[in-house]
Enzyme design. Sequence first.
Site, mmCIF file in Angstrom:
data_model
loop_
_atom_site.group_PDB
_atom_site.id
_atom_site.type_symbol
_atom_site.label_atom_id
_atom_site.label_comp_id
_atom_site.label_asym_id
_atom_site.label_seq_id
_atom_site.Cartn_x
_atom_site.Cartn_y
_atom_site.Cartn_z
ATOM 1 C CD GLU A 1 34.984 41.745 18.667
ATOM 2 O OE1 GLU A 1 33.900 41.881 18.297
ATOM 3 O OE2 GLU A 1 35.842 42.794 18.134
ATOM 4 C CG HIS B 1 34.310 39.691 15.068
ATOM 5 N ND1 HIS B 1 35.472 39.821 14.116
ATOM 6 C CD2 HIS B 1 34.001 41.031 15.350
ATOM 7 C CE1 HIS B 1 35.587 41.197 14.148
ATOM 8 N NE2 HIS B 1 34.859 41.878 15.098
ATOM 9 C CG HIS C 1 31.526 46.111 19.602
ATOM 10 N ND1 HIS C 1 31.346 44.846 19.917
ATOM 11 C CD2 HIS C 1 32.726 46.346 18.853
ATOM 12 C CE1 HIS C 1 32.385 44.209 19.261
ATOM 13 N NE2 HIS C 1 33.147 44.913 18.882
ATOM 14 C CD GLU C 2 33.561 49.274 16.472
ATOM 15 O OE1 GLU C 2 34.752 49.091 16.915
ATOM 16 O OE2 GLU C 2 32.772 48.140 16.050
ATOM 17 C CG HIS D 1 37.101 47.159 20.373
ATOM 18 N ND1 HIS D 1 37.530 45.991 20.716
ATOM 19 C CD2 HIS D 1 36.153 46.919 19.351
ATOM 20 C CE1 HIS D 1 36.936 44.865 20.231
ATOM 21 N NE2 HIS D 1 36.061 45.423 19.223
HETATM 22 ZN ZN LIG Z 1 34.909 44.685 17.903
#
Ligand SMILES: [Zn+2]
Length: 303
Positions: free
Chosen positions: A153, A225, A129-130, A133
């Site tokens: 997100e 989120h 996930h990170e 980004h």
């Molecule tokens: Zn995130």
Amino acid sequence: MTASSLPQPRLPKNPPEPPEPPRPHLFPPSLVYDCRHATTLPGTPVANPANSADATVKRACVEASSVAKFYWDVFGRDSIDGAHMTLVSSVHYSTKFNNAFWNGAQMTYGDGDGATFLDFTLSNDVIGHELTHGVTQHSLGLAYSGEAGGLNESISDVFGSMFRQWEANQVATQADWLIGAAIIGPVAHQKGFTCLRDMAAPKAAHALAAQPDHYYPGIGNLDPHYSSGPPNLAFCKAATAIGGHSWDKAGKIWYKAQTGFGPSPNMTMPQFAARTRSLAQSMFASTPAVHAAVDAAWTAVGL
Ligand SMILES: [Zn+2]
């Protein structure tokens, strides 16, 4: 000398060299820094992090490399920026820090408070996930507010979950579609929470951050989120309806939508949905079931 008496070209003594075999892809370096509970980034560099005795350091290093391998093997992308960018991860950030974040240049992981959250490197989907980004920053360039923030997100959850499925070699119907299942601490477990978010059931009570599962005008006013719920569910529905590995078809469509058209910082959810519908048709023209699945998935979440 007449033309007929010109010397004949001589045959080469040796047959021509065979072409060089393609070189194996060189993955970007994966560096890890230890914040030692301070909040100055990146912190102290750790030598040889892939073999560190500190399990958090080792996980951050090895899993970041694995995400780079996932992006290369599946999508042909060379690191976060598509240009071999070095992966930088900082661990043990602050004290009992209940989060992980991408700051525009690197990943940072907290240890969690041990009650609600455990060490944030424990969930490989959080690491995926990170890093995603960063991929979004270098492609679609989505803002982190409004509907674009929710898409930002969601794309991180989509690729984080796909990365987890890829590491486990699961097909879409086997996956649990949970985000952050491995970082839920004992106190949160006692309260019935099993994950941060559930892409297959965004509203579920077992998700610490339960989300809406249906689009509505104004959803962009929510924190990203939460507004990521409907696009998360759409991807999950599309991938499971198509069947097989999520990254083979649905993932390829989402990746092209994210990286194939240049920056679009203020993209809306209907615009992203329309783009994936159109790509499903053009990329899988001979398999109309793919477009049908993508179309039905977005329709089911109100998009
Ligand atoms: Zn995130």
